[in-house]
Scaffold this motif. Structure first.
Motif, PDB file in Angstrom:
ATOM      1  N   GLY A  82       0.806  -1.209   0.000  1.00  0.00           N
ATOM      2  CA  GLY A  82       0.000   0.000   0.000  1.00  0.00           C
ATOM      3  C   GLY A  82       0.844   1.266   0.000  1.00  0.00           C
ATOM      4  N   LEU A  83       1.921   1.264   0.777  1.00  0.00           N
ATOM      5  CA  LEU A  83       2.793   2.437   0.844  1.00  0.00           C
ATOM      6  C   LEU A  83       3.459   2.714  -0.500  1.00  0.00           C
ATOM      7  N   LEU A  84       3.993   1.657  -1.130  1.00  0.00           N
ATOM      8  CA  LEU A  84       4.674   1.865  -2.405  1.00  0.00           C
ATOM      9  C   LEU A  84       3.685   2.180  -3.526  1.00  0.00           C
ATOM     10  N   ALA A  85       2.470   1.627  -3.439  1.00  0.00           N
ATOM     11  CA  ALA A  85       1.441   1.994  -4.418  1.00  0.00           C
ATOM     12  C   ALA A  85       1.104   3.478  -4.278  1.00  0.00           C
ATOM     13  N   ALA A  86       1.048   3.962  -3.029  1.00  0.00           N
ATOM     14  CA  ALA A  86       0.794   5.387  -2.792  1.00  0.00           C
ATOM     15  C   ALA A  86       1.934   6.242  -3.336  1.00  0.00           C
ATOM     16  N   VAL A  87       3.166   5.755  -3.190  1.00  0.00           N
ATOM     17  CA  VAL A  87       4.315   6.456  -3.762  1.00  0.00           C
ATOM     18  C   VAL A  87       4.176   6.525  -5.281  1.00  0.00           C
ATOM     19  N   GLY A  88       3.759   5.404  -5.888  1.00  0.00           N
ATOM     20  CA  GLY A  88       3.555   5.379  -7.333  1.00  0.00           C
ATOM     21  C   GLY A  88       2.492   6.369  -7.776  1.00  0.00           C
ATOM     22  N   LEU A  89       1.392   6.439  -7.026  1.00  0.00           N
ATOM     23  CA  LEU A  89       0.343   7.406  -7.341  1.00  0.00           C
ATOM     24  C   LEU A  89       0.875   8.837  -7.252  1.00  0.00           C
ATOM     25  N   THR A  90       1.668   9.098  -6.199  1.00  0.00           N
ATOM     26  CA  THR A  90       2.234  10.431  -6.016  1.00  0.00           C
ATOM     27  C   THR A  90       3.173  10.790  -7.164  1.00  0.00           C
ATOM     28  N   LEU A  91       4.033   9.846  -7.546  1.00  0.00           N
ATOM     29  CA  LEU A  91       4.948  10.088  -8.664  1.00  0.00           C
ATOM     30  C   LEU A  91       4.173  10.296  -9.961  1.00  0.00           C
ATOM     31  N   GLY A  92       3.102   9.513 -10.147  1.00  0.00           N
ATOM     32  CA  GLY A  92       2.295   9.646 -11.354  1.00  0.00           C
ATOM     33  C   GLY A  92       1.611  11.001 -11.437  1.00  0.00           C
ATOM     34  N   ILE A  93       1.082  11.466 -10.299  1.00  0.00           N
ATOM     35  CA  ILE A  93       0.441  12.779 -10.265  1.00  0.00           C
ATOM     36  C   ILE A  93       1.462  13.874 -10.564  1.00  0.00           C
ATOM     37  N   ALA A  94       2.618  13.797  -9.898  1.00  0.00           N
ATOM     38  CA  ALA A  94       3.663  14.803 -10.109  1.00  0.00           C
ATOM     39  C   ALA A  94       4.157  14.783 -11.554  1.00  0.00           C
ATOM     40  N   SER A  95       4.364  13.581 -12.100  1.00  0.00           N
ATOM     41  CA  SER A  95       4.836  13.460 -13.477  1.00  0.00           C
ATOM     42  C   SER A  95       3.791  13.954 -14.462  1.00  0.00           C
ATOM     43  N   GLY A  96       2.518  13.662 -14.172  1.00  0.00           N
ATOM     44  CA  GLY A  96       1.443  14.105 -15.058  1.00  0.00           C
ATOM     45  C   GLY A  96       1.352  15.611 -15.143  1.00  0.00           C
ATOM     46  N   PHE A  97       1.528  16.291 -14.002  1.00  0.00           N
ATOM     47  CA  PHE A  97       1.452  17.753 -14.006  1.00  0.00           C
ATOM     48  C   PHE A  97       2.764  18.400 -14.444  1.00  0.00           C
ATOM     49  N   ALA A  98       3.864  17.647 -14.374  1.00  0.00           N
ATOM     50  CA  ALA A  98       5.153  18.179 -14.831  1.00  0.00           C
ATOM     51  C   ALA A  98       5.327  18.030 -16.341  1.00  0.00           C
ATOM     52  N   THR A  99       4.460  17.221 -16.974  1.00  0.00           N
ATOM     53  CA  THR A  99       4.514  17.043 -18.425  1.00  0.00           C
ATOM     54  C   THR A  99       3.946  18.280 -19.122  1.00  0.00           C
ATOM     55  N   HIS A 100       4.641  18.736 -20.157  1.00  0.00           N
ATOM     56  CA  HIS A 100       4.187  19.908 -20.908  1.00  0.00           C
ATOM     57  C   HIS A 100       3.042  19.509 -21.837  1.00  0.00           C
ATOM     58  N   VAL A 101       1.888  20.135 -21.654  1.00  0.00           N
ATOM     59  CA  VAL A 101       0.702  19.831 -22.464  1.00  0.00           C
ATOM     60  C   VAL A 101       0.150  21.136 -23.030  1.00  0.00           C
ATOM     61  N   ARG A 102      -0.194  21.137 -24.301  1.00  0.00           N
ATOM     62  CA  ARG A 102      -0.789  22.321 -24.929  1.00  0.00           C
ATOM     63  C   ARG A 102      -1.738  21.879 -26.028  1.00  0.00           C
ATOM     64  N   TRP A 115      12.348  17.430 -18.227  1.00  0.00           N
ATOM     65  CA  TRP A 115      13.354  16.750 -17.411  1.00  0.00           C
ATOM     66  C   TRP A 115      12.766  16.229 -16.109  1.00  0.00           C
ATOM     67  N   LEU A 116      11.930  17.045 -15.445  1.00  0.00           N
ATOM     68  CA  LEU A 116      11.357  16.625 -14.167  1.00  0.00           C
ATOM     69  C   LEU A 116      10.436  15.434 -14.337  1.00  0.00           C
ATOM     70  N   ALA A 117       9.541  15.506 -15.328  1.00  0.00           N
ATOM     71  CA  ALA A 117       8.615  14.405 -15.572  1.00  0.00           C
ATOM     72  C   ALA A 117       9.369  13.125 -15.939  1.00  0.00           C
ATOM     73  N   ALA A 118      10.410  13.267 -16.772  1.00  0.00           N
ATOM     74  CA  ALA A 118      11.201  12.096 -17.164  1.00  0.00           C
ATOM     75  C   ALA A 118      11.905  11.477 -15.962  1.00  0.00           C
ATOM     76  N   ALA A 119      12.453  12.334 -15.083  1.00  0.00           N
ATOM     77  CA  ALA A 119      13.145  11.828 -13.891  1.00  0.00           C
ATOM     78  C   ALA A 119      12.187  11.079 -12.980  1.00  0.00           C
ATOM     79  N   LEU A 120      10.972  11.599 -12.828  1.00  0.00           N
ATOM     80  CA  LEU A 120       9.981  10.932 -11.984  1.00  0.00           C
ATOM     81  C   LEU A 120       9.565   9.588 -12.572  1.00  0.00           C
ATOM     82  N   LEU A 121       9.402   9.536 -13.890  1.00  0.00           N
ATOM     83  CA  LEU A 121       9.040   8.284 -14.542  1.00  0.00           C
ATOM     84  C   LEU A 121      10.146   7.241 -14.413  1.00  0.00           C
ATOM     85  N   VAL A 122      11.375   7.662 -14.647  1.00  0.00           N
ATOM     86  CA  VAL A 122      12.508   6.739 -14.548  1.00  0.00           C
ATOM     87  C   VAL A 122      12.655   6.228 -13.110  1.00  0.00           C
TER      88      VAL A 122
END
Length: 198
Positions: A82-102, A115-122
């Motif tokens: 559960g803890l690591l799944a929550a970490v994954g959700l947090t990383l996914g949220i951060a990566s999703g908002f750090a991705t440039h969308v237009r 760079w930030l989104a890529a680092a979070l994904l990796v």
């Protein structure tokens, strides 16, 4: 998928079977490489079409089929998962908002991984590889001691790390798609009419 409530002292000291010790196989490395390739391809702006959703979800489904055959429930296994799944959700949220969308020009939004989104994904995708490297390069006794002290079975670690990566990838996909839809709603593409000639 089945639940595994058994508590295996042999597994808890991380001296059990190879499949429980977090060791990486050639298949594991290939899967990680495919995920990283998907990330690398998004370094350039790409349209948020069906392919941008289907390809990573196929990889996620394949990974889930390969690794999530059972959910360990002994001791504090579910707490770790559960803890690591929550970490994954947090990383996914951060990566999703750090991705440039237009808003794009062809009726579809476009997105680019910075760079930030890529680092979070990796970080999320490569977590199991890092864990396997740590186990095989001197940290096995420390991890075993921590696992025994906190009643965590060895099989819980790879399961939790895989779930973390899956949660991150799927959460990011959802957020990027929602942001793309919002961008197109707020900035719709207007096609200028061609004036008729006399």
């Amino acid at each position: 998928m089945k639940f595994n409530p058994r508590f295996n002292p042999g597994a808890d000291d991380m001296a059990g079977a190879a499949e429980d010790d977090g060791a990486m196989t050639i298949t594991d490395y290939l899967i990680n490489a495919m995920f990283l390739l998907v990330v690398a391809r998004q370094a350039r702006e790409r349209e948020l079409d069906r392919r941008s959703v289907i390809v990573p979800l196929i990889l996620v489904f394949f990974v889930a089929q390969m690794y999530l055959h059972s959910i360990p429930t002994a001791g504090n296994d579910l707490v770790l998962i559960g803890l690591l799944a929550a970490v994954g959700l947090t990383l996914g949220i951060a990566s999703g908002f750090a991705t440039h969308v237009r808003a794009g020009e062809n009726g579809l939004a476009v997105a680019r991984v910075g760079w930030l989104a890529a680092a979070l994904l990796v970080a999320g995708i490569g977590s199991r590889m890092v864990f396997a490297f740590a186990v095989s390069h001197g940290l096995r006794p420390d991890i075993a001691s921590f696992s025994i002290g906190h009643h965590i079975s060895a099989i819980a670690w790879p399961t939790a790390l895989v779930l973390m990566a899956i949660c991150e990838v799927t959460t990011r996909i959802a957020i990027v798609q929602l942001r793309g839809h919002k961008a197109m709603t707020e900035h719709p593409v207007v096609t200028a009419g061609i004036p008729a000639t006399a």
